[in-house]
Design a protein around this motif. Structure first.
Motif, PDB file in Angstrom:
ATOM      1  N   GLY A 157       0.815  -1.211   0.000  1.00  0.00           N
ATOM      2  CA  GLY A 157       0.000   0.000   0.000  1.00  0.00           C
ATOM      3  C   GLY A 157       0.845   1.256   0.000  1.00  0.00           C
ATOM      4  O   GLY A 157       0.484   2.262  -0.624  1.00  0.00           O
ATOM      5  N   PHE A 158       1.984   1.193   0.683  1.00  0.00           N
ATOM      6  CA  PHE A 158       2.865   2.359   0.759  1.00  0.00           C
ATOM      7  C   PHE A 158       3.404   2.742  -0.612  1.00  0.00           C
ATOM      8  O   PHE A 158       3.711   3.921  -0.865  1.00  0.00           O
ATOM      9  CB  PHE A 158       4.029   2.059   1.712  1.00  0.00           C
ATOM     10  N   LEU A 159       3.517   1.777  -1.521  1.00  0.00           N
ATOM     11  CA  LEU A 159       4.022   2.067  -2.865  1.00  0.00           C
ATOM     12  C   LEU A 159       3.170   3.106  -3.594  1.00  0.00           C
ATOM     13  O   LEU A 159       3.665   3.802  -4.489  1.00  0.00           O
ATOM     14  CB  LEU A 159       4.073   0.779  -3.691  1.00  0.00           C
ATOM     15  N   PHE A 160       1.908   3.235  -3.211  1.00  0.00           N
ATOM     16  CA  PHE A 160       1.040   4.201  -3.885  1.00  0.00           C
ATOM     17  C   PHE A 160       1.471   5.637  -3.614  1.00  0.00           C
ATOM     18  O   PHE A 160       1.041   6.552  -4.334  1.00  0.00           O
ATOM     19  CB  PHE A 160      -0.416   3.986  -3.463  1.00  0.00           C
ATOM     20  N   PHE A 161       2.310   5.857  -2.597  1.00  0.00           N
ATOM     21  CA  PHE A 161       2.844   7.198  -2.369  1.00  0.00           C
ATOM     22  C   PHE A 161       3.782   7.625  -3.491  1.00  0.00           C
ATOM     23  O   PHE A 161       4.131   8.802  -3.594  1.00  0.00           O
ATOM     24  CB  PHE A 161       3.580   7.265  -1.029  1.00  0.00           C
ATOM     25  N   ALA A 162       4.202   6.682  -4.334  1.00  0.00           N
ATOM     26  CA  ALA A 162       5.048   7.039  -5.467  1.00  0.00           C
ATOM     27  C   ALA A 162       4.272   7.795  -6.533  1.00  0.00           C
ATOM     28  O   ALA A 162       4.860   8.440  -7.396  1.00  0.00           O
ATOM     29  CB  ALA A 162       5.676   5.783  -6.079  1.00  0.00           C
ATOM     30  N   VAL A 163       2.949   7.704  -6.489  1.00  0.00           N
ATOM     31  CA  VAL A 163       2.113   8.423  -7.455  1.00  0.00           C
ATOM     32  C   VAL A 163       2.004   9.885  -7.016  1.00  0.00           C
ATOM     33  O   VAL A 163       1.584  10.173  -5.895  1.00  0.00           O
ATOM     34  CB  VAL A 163       0.710   7.801  -7.539  1.00  0.00           C
ATOM     35  N   PRO A 164       2.366  10.830  -7.873  1.00  0.00           N
ATOM     36  CA  PRO A 164       2.289  12.253  -7.510  1.00  0.00           C
ATOM     37  C   PRO A 164       0.852  12.765  -7.568  1.00  0.00           C
ATOM     38  O   PRO A 164       0.414  13.333  -8.575  1.00  0.00           O
ATOM     39  CB  PRO A 164       3.180  12.925  -8.558  1.00  0.00           C
ATOM     40  N   PHE A 165       0.114  12.529  -6.510  1.00  0.00           N
ATOM     41  CA  PHE A 165      -1.283  12.942  -6.459  1.00  0.00           C
ATOM     42  C   PHE A 165      -1.430  14.172  -5.555  1.00  0.00           C
ATOM     43  O   PHE A 165      -0.511  14.543  -4.834  1.00  0.00           O
ATOM     44  CB  PHE A 165      -2.158  11.805  -5.923  1.00  0.00           C
ATOM     45  N   GLY A 166      -2.588  14.789  -5.595  1.00  0.00           N
ATOM     46  CA  GLY A 166      -2.877  15.913  -4.701  1.00  0.00           C
ATOM     47  C   GLY A 166      -3.108  17.232  -5.406  1.00  0.00           C
ATOM     48  O   GLY A 166      -3.554  18.204  -4.776  1.00  0.00           O
ATOM     49  N   GLU A 167      -2.832  17.298  -6.712  1.00  0.00           N
ATOM     50  CA  GLU A 167      -3.003  18.562  -7.425  1.00  0.00           C
ATOM     51  C   GLU A 167      -4.464  19.009  -7.440  1.00  0.00           C
ATOM     52  O   GLU A 167      -4.749  20.208  -7.483  1.00  0.00           O
ATOM     53  CB  GLU A 167      -2.472  18.444  -8.850  1.00  0.00           C
ATOM     54  N   GLY A 168      -5.375  18.056  -7.383  1.00  0.00           N
ATOM     55  CA  GLY A 168      -6.790  18.408  -7.368  1.00  0.00           C
ATOM     56  C   GLY A 168      -7.214  19.139  -6.109  1.00  0.00           C
ATOM     57  O   GLY A 168      -8.285  19.777  -6.080  1.00  0.00           O
ATOM     58  N   LEU A 169      -6.388  19.042  -5.064  1.00  0.00           N
ATOM     59  CA  LEU A 169      -6.707  19.721  -3.806  1.00  0.00           C
ATOM     60  C   LEU A 169      -6.252  21.173  -3.780  1.00  0.00           C
ATOM     61  O   LEU A 169      -6.599  21.913  -2.852  1.00  0.00           O
ATOM     62  CB  LEU A 169      -6.045  18.975  -2.634  1.00  0.00           C
ATOM     63  N   LEU A 170      -5.464  21.589  -4.773  1.00  0.00           N
ATOM     64  CA  LEU A 170      -4.872  22.928  -4.750  1.00  0.00           C
ATOM     65  C   LEU A 170      -5.898  24.056  -4.601  1.00  0.00           C
ATOM     66  O   LEU A 170      -5.720  24.935  -3.751  1.00  0.00           O
ATOM     67  CB  LEU A 170      -4.023  23.143  -6.004  1.00  0.00           C
ATOM     68  N   PRO A 171      -6.981  24.085  -5.381  1.00  0.00           N
ATOM     69  CA  PRO A 171      -7.922  25.206  -5.260  1.00  0.00           C
ATOM     70  C   PRO A 171      -8.515  25.350  -3.859  1.00  0.00           C
ATOM     71  O   PRO A 171      -8.550  26.459  -3.304  1.00  0.00           O
ATOM     72  CB  PRO A 171      -9.006  24.876  -6.297  1.00  0.00           C
TER      73      PRO A 171
END
Length: 305
Positions: A157-171
């Motif tokens: 499960g920790f491997l999913f941190f390799a995905v650069p996610f979170g840009e949708g939270l910027l606004p």
């Protein structure tokens, strides 16, 4: 070492293990055997991860390019090494567990591969990236079976941190930062005129941009919180609560940073606090101090059972 040779080495080691340990077997010999088994098991985890990500190299390359472009994802370089270390910690329980391939996992591989294909066709990078990591998990499930996958659940499960996610939270993060900063300034007695994420003080104009959103602190807190919760707690509810606390600390730290920067700039007539170095340095100092305050009281204690 070829993957087939590595699999055979582990299978052969398990095949030659007696059903009952010989009472005359020395503790030292047993310890050496377990250590060798852990090395093979951990190596296998690393090989599977790297092999799948190599086969899907275009997707892997897109992740690495995002890591390079944005400082918010600098932590992603550490994800695979940390996951391998986690697998090493869990591998002692697998050193002599027989391999039982789960052939229905092929269905999971096919389904995850289909998701990856949809992401490719739709040019949705984050979907293909999550699917690529999902294929690592599905491959482990298929080749090694449920017992190994359950034992490796957190490293996988920790491997999913390799995905650069979170840009949708910027606004929304930018809006929250602006709301809190402006509210705190007004409580302090400083008049503020606001228009969206731009606001004007008597000493000058400010704006909340993407770098001010705090997404880098939020992702870092999520990752660090998960690692510490896994190391410290066994109860799922305690792990979830701790991770939520870490996320809250990250949010509040960024709000304090934003308010502090603007306040310092205002009081110094914009001579201090307006540079990029000031923003980043103060942010990481506040975030580091807050996370240290959250984690340090729990560090000396034993792992919660």
């Amino acid at each position: 070492m070829h993957l087939g040779h590595l699999l055979f080495a582990i299978w052969d080691r398990q095949r030659n293990l007696p059903m009952h340990l010989n009472p005359q077997l020395s503790t030292e010999s047993l310890s050496v055997g377990v250590t060798k088994g852990r090395i093979l098991v951990t190596l296998l985890f690393a090989v599977i991860t790297i092999l799948v990500l190599t086969v899907l190299w275009p997707t892997t390359r897109s992740m690495i390019e995002t890591w390079e472009k944005s400082s918010a994802y600098g932590h992603c370089y550490l994800v695979i090494p940390i996951a391998v270390w986690m697998a090493w910690r869990e591998s002692s329980a697998l050193a002599y567990v027989p391999l039982r391939p789960f052939w229905l996992g092929l269905v999971v591989i096919a389904a995850t591969g289909f998701v990856w294909l949809l992401g490719e066709l739709a040019s949705v990078a984050v979907l293909t990236q999550f699917a690529a990591i999902g294929l690592v998990v599905a491959t482990v499930l298929t080749v090694f079976g449920w017992t190994w996958t359950r034992q490796w659940a957190f490293p996988l499960g920790f491997l999913f941190f390799a995905v650069p996610f979170g840009e949708g939270l910027l606004p929304i993060l930018m809006e929250w930062t602006a709301d809190v900063t402006i509210g705190a300034l007004r409580v302090t007695g400083i008049p503020v005129y606001r228009e969206g994420n731009y606001f004007v003080l008597p000493s000058g104009a400010w704006s909340v941009v993407e770098a001010c959103s705090g997404v880098r602190y939020l992702i870092a807190a999520f990752m660090v919180g998960c690692i510490f919760a896994w190391l410290q707690y066994r109860a799922s509810i305690k792990r979830v609560v701790f991770v939520c606390l870490a996320l809250a600390v990250a949010l509040v730290s960024n709000w304090l940073r934003a308010y502090g920067i603007v306040l310092i700039g205002h009081l110094s007539n914009n001579r201090i606090g307006t540079g990029v170095i000031d923003h980043n340095l103060l942010g990481w100092v506040i975030f580091g101090a807050a996370m240290f305050g959250l984690i340090s009281p729990l560090c000396p204690g034993p792992r919660d059972e």
